[in-house]
Design an enzyme around this catalytic site. Structure first.
Site, PDB file in Angstrom:
ATOM      1  N   LEU A   1       0.894  -1.240   0.096  1.00  0.00           N
ATOM      2  CA  LEU A   1      -0.021  -0.392   0.059  1.00  0.00           C
ATOM      3  C   LEU A   1       0.584   1.278   0.507  1.00  0.00           C
ATOM      4  O   LEU A   1       1.567   1.165   0.903  1.00  0.00           O
ATOM      5  CB  LEU A   1      -0.902  -0.402   1.182  1.00  0.00           C
ATOM      6  CG  LEU A   1      -2.282   0.843   1.193  1.00  0.00           C
ATOM      7  CD1 LEU A   1      -3.158   0.668   0.115  1.00  0.00           C
ATOM      8  CD2 LEU A   1      -2.854   0.981   2.799  1.00  0.00           C
ATOM      9  N   ASP A   2       0.539   2.842  -1.006  1.00  0.00           N
ATOM     10  CA  ASP A   2       1.280   3.373  -0.774  1.00  0.00           C
ATOM     11  C   ASP A   2       2.730   3.411  -1.437  1.00  0.00           C
ATOM     12  O   ASP A   2       3.199   4.598  -1.037  1.00  0.00           O
ATOM     13  CB  ASP A   2       0.932   4.184   0.299  1.00  0.00           C
ATOM     14  CG  ASP A   2      -0.341   4.404   0.797  1.00  0.00           C
ATOM     15  OD1 ASP A   2      -1.224   4.553  -0.373  1.00  0.00           O
ATOM     16  OD2 ASP A   2      -1.145   4.478   1.813  1.00  0.00           O
ATOM     17  N   GLU A   3       2.879   2.492  -1.868  1.00  0.00           N
ATOM     18  CA  GLU A   3       4.548   1.903  -2.067  1.00  0.00           C
ATOM     19  C   GLU A   3       4.504   2.222  -3.502  1.00  0.00           C
ATOM     20  O   GLU A   3       6.277   1.598  -4.189  1.00  0.00           O
ATOM     21  CB  GLU A   3       5.110   1.151  -1.444  1.00  0.00           C
ATOM     22  CG  GLU A   3       4.836   0.731  -0.161  1.00  0.00           C
ATOM     23  CD  GLU A   3       6.164   1.869   0.701  1.00  0.00           C
ATOM     24  OE1 GLU A   3       7.102   2.308  -0.120  1.00  0.00           O
ATOM     25  OE2 GLU A   3       6.136   1.927   2.137  1.00  0.00           O
TER      26      GLU A   3
END
EC number: 3.5.1.10
Lengths: 294, 294, 294, 294
Positions: free
Chosen positions: A237-239
């Site tokens: 996530l969000d990476e």
């Protein structure tokens, strides 16, 4: 910089994207190939990550008479050339519009902004559908003749929802999924299937404030600048690889609601740019980063 | 983006800049030429002003074994190729430092900033001299071992001063003149001689506030943003090709002195960038505009 | 910074704006007055143009029980106080929404943006009407239940159109006129009547590129940054007090159409901010400048 | 916005900073107090964190005849008033320069920038000393007549170094410590002693890239914008109240060295602003945040 051309010109326009370990002669080979096919290069961008043993990226825009008719032939011929050089590549045509699905939950600002850009011709795509876990957004979508699919997504229905999503995307031949503030977890199957073809907008200046409620986090940390990040979706996530970011100055007078309001303007512009660049095949991914030939 | 390489690498590095009417085959020709000479392209940028009958610009960075010894030979060979295509071109080497003169009057901020960047290796140039119509700036210059020439410039001595300037520049083989807040008119002779090789910083966001006291003008107009502009010097004051601009937000609380103070930070960064890009041969001029391949 | 409060709180909220020659005791007088009336100051901003003989500006947000009922009484009382100090002043209440008219020609981006902000509650105003010299924009307006007045404006019908405009504005008690890319000259009568209450968006970074086709002018000048300016309308075209400006970086690859496209995003944000600040009574005008207490 | 006044005016200028739980009557009390003492308010800023039960902050600049002579008296009198209202407060005078120490390691850009600003009068402070764990920076400092203390700081000498630091600061009556890229841990004693009086520049956009090598971290994450953060130093590394942040756009062509070079320009401007605001008593701290009345 995303350049728009009129319809007539577009039918003769092609794009060639290349990615390979750097070695001498690649540019010569590619430009020679296009020259021999009577294609005129109208724009070319290159990037090498490191002069010594780095990776090479290239994006070429070209014009070629009768491209539509000869496109398959051209692709086949370049495939042979590419194989000799172990080049990863793809060709595309602006006249061949990508099919796009927009996922959204309860915040409409990114969706509305994309719809408006689509209406005035800023997005070179067909919007195949809008999908939401809520019914609220339908009023923005249906009047434009775009199918709106309300697919509820609770703990109980998650699996069902995921299958419905994949089915919808497949049925409609969707090329690009845009998560325009879609606040649900994306299952691995879909992440894999849309690798480097699914764009999310995160409402913070990543990697700051990963996770939930970034504006509240920003408020509590007392930052003087807020931001937004558009990135390709990966398992973490969000990476994922960042495509675009932008920021806005804030101060001590801004409460959480002010940050949210100001952030909306940052988010929708950042997402719109990322989507436009993707639609123009201006984004190449390597590792967890992007090369953006805008 | 200005990329710095270490000394060893630099001796094998070359740059080729090209400008010509667009026509098919130029990229092929150039890349083929370099390939045949064993040169490896490490960066390449291109721009066409218009797909139909436009002008073509190209900047190539390459590495070639033994470049220093073979440079003249390479230039001669490319000259022949270029003639066939009617290409305007020049080659340069980062290992061959440009010689730079800085002109300044009574405001030291741009001068001091350039001197500091030079000291820490950010400017790939030799500073041949600093010239001023005032003695005040000597204290910043002489301790660094850079010659400081105080050439007074009044109505009576103007002609004499101009001749002294030209003599100094010629004696020292100066390649680039930087007007770092030099508040005197530049004579036509010098403008011609240093066409596209003389950079001025104007303390406004051109074309707004041309002429004297731009910060006072900005204050009186009540703008909400101030700026600075680095441009090549032409006959028409403040009308030359713009290389770089930047801005800073201001508000009603800023008096003229505040604008000047804030403007200093904008000016020195804008000028430094323009000088760095010029030193890296990243700026091409056409008409009254620049192509900046940063 | 524009702070939004919920409806309940708003009914007790008031704003007091003051402008007068600076002299000792004004703050004491004002704060004492509000204290005596049981009003709690929740925000206060002040500005003095010059410590010696300058002009003084003040904006106070306060909360007072039962404000709606006692507002006229409060105004009357402050009027007496103000007279003694020769203070120019006005009071307003957020609960009392301003009535706004939007004028537009053929470019919809600013209009659509304002309409969206109004729909989600970002504009504390009633949109009384949209007026256009073209029929094209009706499709964005009518579905929202907002009256759309198509008032053609040719050389022959100009006078008639102007009278129709004034009549419409009067009938609907319009407080604020927003020229959201309205490309017609505004007659003196209307300028006077809506002094400091008519906001225009100009598609350049004023005072650069005054007049027609600013993006074309910007392209031809080769600037590296474009901008937009929201200002109050005065007799002199593009010369009124600037409320807000913003900019966007461009480069040599941008054609005029690219500048227009990128400019749209700057324009609509700049206009929206200016309108929001005006609606919150955060803008005070003096001479040809604004004080913005955001 | 930091406003500079000339020496003559300054001797009559005072500043009053206030922080307390919000309650009605504070503004009236303060303005009344100053009025009664014949002080003219030339600037006033206020902030309330929350209209309901929030915290109140106020900064007043005033002019008062004979202030220097009557300052102690004025302070005593306000102390009595403040006690009744449980107000935290302090008074200061621009004519009374703060004494500043600069700590630096091996990167000179922030130091050199502060020294230049000090030389041209942008910093209203005396630089009491520069302290470094390396001898390298002396050449920038000693020519200006500023004491340079080389205090080595290894694992073995740390304790000794810390005591030397405290001794130096005490001997010279230092009011403000600026860590201008000082790469050593600050001991608790010093953190406590200089609470809200020690400013650090961190070379990232906090809270992103806390810790070592932020530019390398930024490069590896592939961000499109880098930044710098000036904050007060607290026990928790990089977690103190943020005073100022700024950013710069980067792209795929930037290597780590490019980020460092571009970052230097962001760092020194951000640090300079934070120091200027602190010197003008424009920064108030509450919890882990700052109110900046610039």
């Amino acid at each position: 910089m995303t350049h728009l051309s009129s319809g007539n010109e577009q039918s003769n326009e092609g794009r060639l994207l290349i990615s390979c370990p750097d070695r001498p002669g690649i540019v010569t080979t590619v430009s020679r190939f296009l020259y021999d096919w009577g294609a005129n290069i109208i724009r070319s961008d290159q990037h090498t990550t490191d002069p010594e043993g780095g990776h090479f990226f290239m994006r070429v825009e070209f014009q070629m008479d009768d491209l539509d008719r000869r496109f398959a032939e051209l692709e086949e011929a370049f495939g042979e050339t590419a194989e000799r050089f172990r080049i990863s590549w793809r060709m595309s045509r602006p006249s061949h519009k990508k099919r796009m699905a927009i996922f959204v939950s309860k915040e409409e600002h990114c969706l509305v902004d994309l719809l408006w850009r689509w209406q005035i011709g800023e997005l070179n795509a067909d919007i195949a559908m809008v999908v939401s876990n809520h019914p609220d957004m339908e009023k923005w979508v249906s009047p434009l003749g775009i199918p709106y699919h309300h697919v509820p997504c609770t703990r109980e229905t998650r699996l069902e929802a995921e299958q419905r999503h994949l089915q919808l995307l497949e049925e409609e031949g969707v090329d690009l999924v845009v998560l325009a503030r879609y606040m649900q977890i994306i299952p691995s199957t879909m992440v894999e299937q849309y690798q480097n073809r699914m764009i999310n907008i995160h409402h913070s200046f990543l990697p700051a404030f990963i996770g939930a409620n970034p504006y509240k986090q920003a408020y509590e940390r007392g930052v003087k600048i807020i931001g937004a990040t558009a990135h390709y979706v990966t398992e973490d996530l969000d990476e994922g690889p960042i495509i675009e970011q932008n920021v806005e100055r804030v101060d001590h007078r801004c409460g959480v609601e002010d940050l949210k309001r100001m952030g909306r303007d940052v988010e929708r512009l950042v997402l719109a740019r990322a989507v436009q660049w993707h639609l123009h095949d201006e984004v190449l991914v390597y590792g967890n980063k992007t090369v953006v030939f805008r």
